[in-house]
Design a protein around this motif. Structure first.
Motif, PDB file in Angstrom:
ATOM      1  N   CYS A  93       0.862  -1.177   0.000  1.00  0.00           N
ATOM      2  CA  CYS A  93       0.000   0.000   0.000  1.00  0.00           C
ATOM      3  C   CYS A  93       0.901   1.230   0.000  1.00  0.00           C
ATOM      4  CB  CYS A  93      -0.921   0.003   1.225  1.00  0.00           C
ATOM      5  SG  CYS A  93      -2.034  -1.426   1.320  1.00  0.00           S
ATOM      6  N   ALA A  94       0.330   2.421   0.073  1.00  0.00           N
ATOM      7  CA  ALA A  94       1.147   3.632   0.041  1.00  0.00           C
ATOM      8  C   ALA A  94       0.538   4.723   0.917  1.00  0.00           C
ATOM      9  CB  ALA A  94       1.311   4.130  -1.386  1.00  0.00           C
ATOM     10  N   GLN A  95       1.423   5.449   1.595  1.00  0.00           N
ATOM     11  CA  GLN A  95       1.037   6.653   2.320  1.00  0.00           C
ATOM     12  C   GLN A  95       1.288   7.810   1.363  1.00  0.00           C
ATOM     13  OE1 GLN A  95      -0.006   6.377   5.551  1.00  0.00           O
ATOM     14  NE2 GLN A  95      -0.401   8.556   5.940  1.00  0.00           N
ATOM     15  N   GLY A 102      -6.278  25.327  -1.074  1.00  0.00           N
ATOM     16  CA  GLY A 102      -7.004  26.141  -0.103  1.00  0.00           C
ATOM     17  C   GLY A 102      -6.930  25.624   1.315  1.00  0.00           C
ATOM     18  N   GLU A 103      -6.183  24.537   1.571  1.00  0.00           N
ATOM     19  CA  GLU A 103      -6.087  23.987   2.909  1.00  0.00           C
ATOM     20  C   GLU A 103      -4.641  23.564   3.180  1.00  0.00           C
ATOM     21  OE1 GLU A 103      -8.896  21.013   3.933  1.00  0.00           O
ATOM     22  OE2 GLU A 103     -10.565  21.965   2.877  1.00  0.00           O
ATOM     23  N   ASP A 104      -4.411  23.044   4.387  1.00  0.00           N
ATOM     24  CA  ASP A 104      -3.087  22.541   4.737  1.00  0.00           C
ATOM     25  C   ASP A 104      -2.814  21.231   4.006  1.00  0.00           C
ATOM     26  OD1 ASP A 104      -2.785  24.681   6.440  1.00  0.00           O
ATOM     27  OD2 ASP A 104      -3.595  23.583   8.171  1.00  0.00           O
ATOM     28  N   ASP A 105      -1.554  20.807   4.062  1.00  0.00           N
ATOM     29  CA  ASP A 105      -1.207  19.524   3.465  1.00  0.00           C
ATOM     30  C   ASP A 105      -1.917  18.397   4.207  1.00  0.00           C
ATOM     31  OD1 ASP A 105       0.374  20.936   1.802  1.00  0.00           O
ATOM     32  OD2 ASP A 105       2.278  20.402   2.762  1.00  0.00           O
ATOM     33  N   ALA A 106      -2.142  17.281   3.498  1.00  0.00           N
ATOM     34  CA  ALA A 106      -2.858  16.159   4.091  1.00  0.00           C
ATOM     35  C   ALA A 106      -2.244  14.864   3.600  1.00  0.00           C
ATOM     36  CB  ALA A 106      -4.336  16.224   3.715  1.00  0.00           C
ATOM     37  N   THR A 107      -2.637  13.775   4.225  1.00  0.00           N
ATOM     38  CA  THR A 107      -2.185  12.452   3.802  1.00  0.00           C
ATOM     39  C   THR A 107      -3.368  11.485   3.771  1.00  0.00           C
ATOM     40  OG1 THR A 107      -1.686  11.747   6.064  1.00  0.00           O
ATOM     41  CG2 THR A 107       0.105  12.780   4.804  1.00  0.00           C
ATOM     42  N   PHE A 108      -3.225  10.438   2.979  1.00  0.00           N
ATOM     43  CA  PHE A 108      -4.220   9.361   2.961  1.00  0.00           C
ATOM     44  C   PHE A 108      -3.530   8.070   2.572  1.00  0.00           C
ATOM     45  CE2 PHE A 108      -4.221  11.120  -1.328  1.00  0.00           C
ATOM     46  CZ  PHE A 108      -4.210   9.995  -2.134  1.00  0.00           C
ATOM     47  N   VAL A 109      -4.181   6.969   2.873  1.00  0.00           N
ATOM     48  CA  VAL A 109      -3.625   5.650   2.560  1.00  0.00           C
ATOM     49  C   VAL A 109      -4.260   5.136   1.274  1.00  0.00           C
ATOM     50  CG1 VAL A 109      -3.417   3.251   3.298  1.00  0.00           C
ATOM     51  CG2 VAL A 109      -3.144   5.096   4.965  1.00  0.00           C
ATOM     52  N   LEU A 110      -3.415   4.679   0.362  1.00  0.00           N
ATOM     53  CA  LEU A 110      -3.890   4.122  -0.905  1.00  0.00           C
ATOM     54  C   LEU A 110      -3.722   2.609  -0.854  1.00  0.00           C
ATOM     55  CD1 LEU A 110      -4.988   5.405  -3.528  1.00  0.00           C
ATOM     56  CD2 LEU A 110      -2.718   5.143  -4.512  1.00  0.00           C
ATOM     57  N   ASP A 111      -4.784   1.862  -1.141  1.00  0.00           N
ATOM     58  CA  ASP A 111      -4.718   0.400  -1.072  1.00  0.00           C
ATOM     59  C   ASP A 111      -3.811  -0.154  -2.162  1.00  0.00           C
ATOM     60  OD1 ASP A 111      -6.403  -0.439  -3.527  1.00  0.00           O
ATOM     61  OD2 ASP A 111      -7.703   0.990  -2.503  1.00  0.00           O
ATOM     62  N   ALA A 112      -3.501  -1.447  -2.038  1.00  0.00           N
ATOM     63  CA  ALA A 112      -2.536  -2.072  -2.946  1.00  0.00           C
ATOM     64  C   ALA A 112      -2.998  -2.048  -4.396  1.00  0.00           C
ATOM     65  CB  ALA A 112      -2.274  -3.516  -2.499  1.00  0.00           C
ATOM     66  N   THR A 113      -4.296  -2.230  -4.611  1.00  0.00           N
ATOM     67  CA  THR A 113      -4.806  -2.228  -5.985  1.00  0.00           C
ATOM     68  C   THR A 113      -4.564  -0.894  -6.655  1.00  0.00           C
ATOM     69  OG1 THR A 113      -6.524  -3.817  -5.366  1.00  0.00           O
ATOM     70  CG2 THR A 113      -6.835  -2.607  -7.426  1.00  0.00           C
ATOM     71  N   ARG A 114      -4.921   0.182  -5.962  1.00  0.00           N
ATOM     72  CA  ARG A 114      -4.742   1.522  -6.521  1.00  0.00           C
ATOM     73  C   ARG A 114      -3.262   1.861  -6.669  1.00  0.00           C
ATOM     74  NH1 ARG A 114      -9.354   4.333  -8.482  1.00  0.00           N
ATOM     75  NH2 ARG A 114     -11.117   3.899  -7.131  1.00  0.00           N
ATOM     76  N   TYR A 115      -2.460   1.504  -5.669  1.00  0.00           N
ATOM     77  CA  TYR A 115      -1.042   1.839  -5.722  1.00  0.00           C
ATOM     78  C   TYR A 115      -0.356   1.099  -6.862  1.00  0.00           C
ATOM     79  CZ  TYR A 115       3.892   2.057  -4.508  1.00  0.00           C
ATOM     80  OH  TYR A 115       5.249   2.238  -4.559  1.00  0.00           O
ATOM     81  N   THR A 116      -0.710  -0.184  -7.036  1.00  0.00           N
ATOM     82  CA  THR A 116      -0.122  -0.965  -8.124  1.00  0.00           C
ATOM     83  C   THR A 116      -0.478  -0.380  -9.484  1.00  0.00           C
ATOM     84  OG1 THR A 116      -0.283  -2.962  -6.763  1.00  0.00           O
ATOM     85  CG2 THR A 116       0.041  -3.283  -9.128  1.00  0.00           C
TER      86      THR A 116
END
Length: 406
Positions: A93-95, A102-116
């Motif tokens: 997966c990926a962070q 218009g906002e501060d920086d953010a993070t989210f987790v991407l699942d293996a299917t999307r990351y691949t």
């Protein structure tokens, strides 16, 4: 000698055919008036169109755009079998870090299917923002932003069409706009409101074809002959679609999306939608072959003004047979391309095509292709007969080139 109803490049022989043009005008106007009247009757009130809840709306939930600034893969134990024995993608997966407009920086987790599938720094993405009371703000990936590339491709397409086809190309683009309007403002809402899908499809397709044919090919007797052949093809496809849908027991429920749709619009006749889709899906190729057949007859008549109708018909049908063959291939290839993921899954599961062809999901597409092809094949000889009947005929033998009396 050209008559007042023709914009064709092929010359007419004999006197102007104003009488025939007037009769055909009355017939076409009557058909158009009937289609418009039917649209008015079938046009749904906005309150009758079911409206499902937006999955991306709710208290504290909003959508926003962002730019990817970092991608850090990590092991999330993805792989093997998930719930309901579904296979999971083996991989990391990926962070993902993003710069939110218009906002501060953010993070989210991407699942293996999307990351691949692939994501890189600088990619423009759409996110779902959860700002629920008493909970930290979180973000979820929705999709990539595709507005600019899609707009650019549409502009390039429009410029090329107009540059090469000129006024015909411009009018063809107007025809596309008419088609989209009829689909989104009339046909789709009428389907959802519970109107008869096949009736809506025939009425909408008739109105679309009248507008598109005359816009793209000009107002002429030749275009009218193509229109009559197209309307015949629409009627045959609709009739065959209804019969084939019932005969093969196609319910229209072939996926989870279909189940969600019927839950959102309980009055929707999904089986009827399958038959209606057969009519709509075949319009493009049907229009193509009928216009080609009409044009072929006109050009053959221009080259052989004294030829008998049977001879012109035979020559035009030789062209038509080649066009039928290539159009049938087009229908099959179009389906194979659009259903590539399903076909790959069938191959991976090592299930026979004959076995999978009888499933609801594949069966719908096979029946749609076959019914569309039947309507197409029948429209070719009918259009050719109509065109031969309406094409101009010379009343006197033209003098051979280079031969002068006396």
């Amino acid at each position: 000698m050209a008559h007042s109803h023709s914009h064709s490049s092929a010359p007419d022989y004999g006197p102007p055919r104003r009488g025939l043009a007037a009769v055909l005008t009355i017939v076409v106007l009557a058909i158009a008036a009937g289609a418009v009247a039917a649209m008015v009757v079938l046009w749904p009130d906005s309150d009758d169109v079911p409206k499902g809840a937006n999955p991306y709306s709710g208290e504290g939930v909003s959508t926003l755009t962002a730019t990817v600034t970092s991608v850090e893969p990590f092991d999330c134990n993805s792989g093997g079998e998930g719930p309901d024995n579904t296979r999971e993608v083996l991989g990391s997966c990926a962070q993902v870090g993003v710069d939110v407009k218009g906002e501060d920086d953010a993070t989210f987790v991407l699942d293996a299917t999307r990351y691949t599938a692939g994501i890189e720094d600088g990619d423009k993405v759409k996110l779902l923002r959860f700002a629920l009371e008493g909970q930290p703000t979180s973000y979820e990936f929705i999709d990539f932003q595709r507005g600019f590339p899609l707009t650019a491709l549409a502009v390039i397409f429009a410029v090329l069409v107009i540059a090469i086809a000129r006024w015909r190309g411009l009018f063809a683009l107007v025809g596309i706009a008419v088609t989209l309007f009829a689909l989104t403002k009339f046909m789709l809402p009428a389907f959802l409101a519970g109107e008869s899908p096949i009736v809506v499809a025939v009425v909408g397709s008739t109105a679309i074809m009248i507008a598109v044919l005359y816009l793209a090919h000009g107002v002429s007797i030749r275009t009218t002959s193509a229109l009559f052949g197209t309307l015949f093809g629409i009627a045959m496809t609709a009739g065959m679609g209804v019969l084939a849908t019932g005969w093969t027991h196609l319910t229209g429920v072939g996926s989870e999306d279909d189940q969600m749709l019927i839950a959102t619009a309980p009055d929707l006749n999904l089986s009827g939608i399958v038959a209606a889709a057969m009519v709509i899906a075949g319009l493009g190729v049907l229009n193509d072959v009928t216009v080609t057949q009409a044009s072929a007859v006109w050009e053959l008549r221009a080259l052989q003004p004294m030829a008998r109708g049977a001879s012109i018909f035979a020559s035009a049908m030789r062209i038509g047979r080649d066009h039928i063959a290539s159009s049938v291939y087009t229908l099959v290839f179009a389906y194979a391309g659009s259903a590539m993921t399903v076909l790959l899954l069938i191959t991976a599961y090592q299930r026979g095509l004959a076995e999978m062809a009888t499933t609801e999901q594949l069966g719908q597409e096979i029946v749609r292709t076959l019914v569309g092809a039947i309507g197409l094949v029948l429209a070719v000889p009918v259009t050719t007969v109509i065109a031969v009947w309406l094409a101009p005929k010379a009343e006197v033998e033209p003098e051979p080139v280079g031969v002068h009396p006396g």
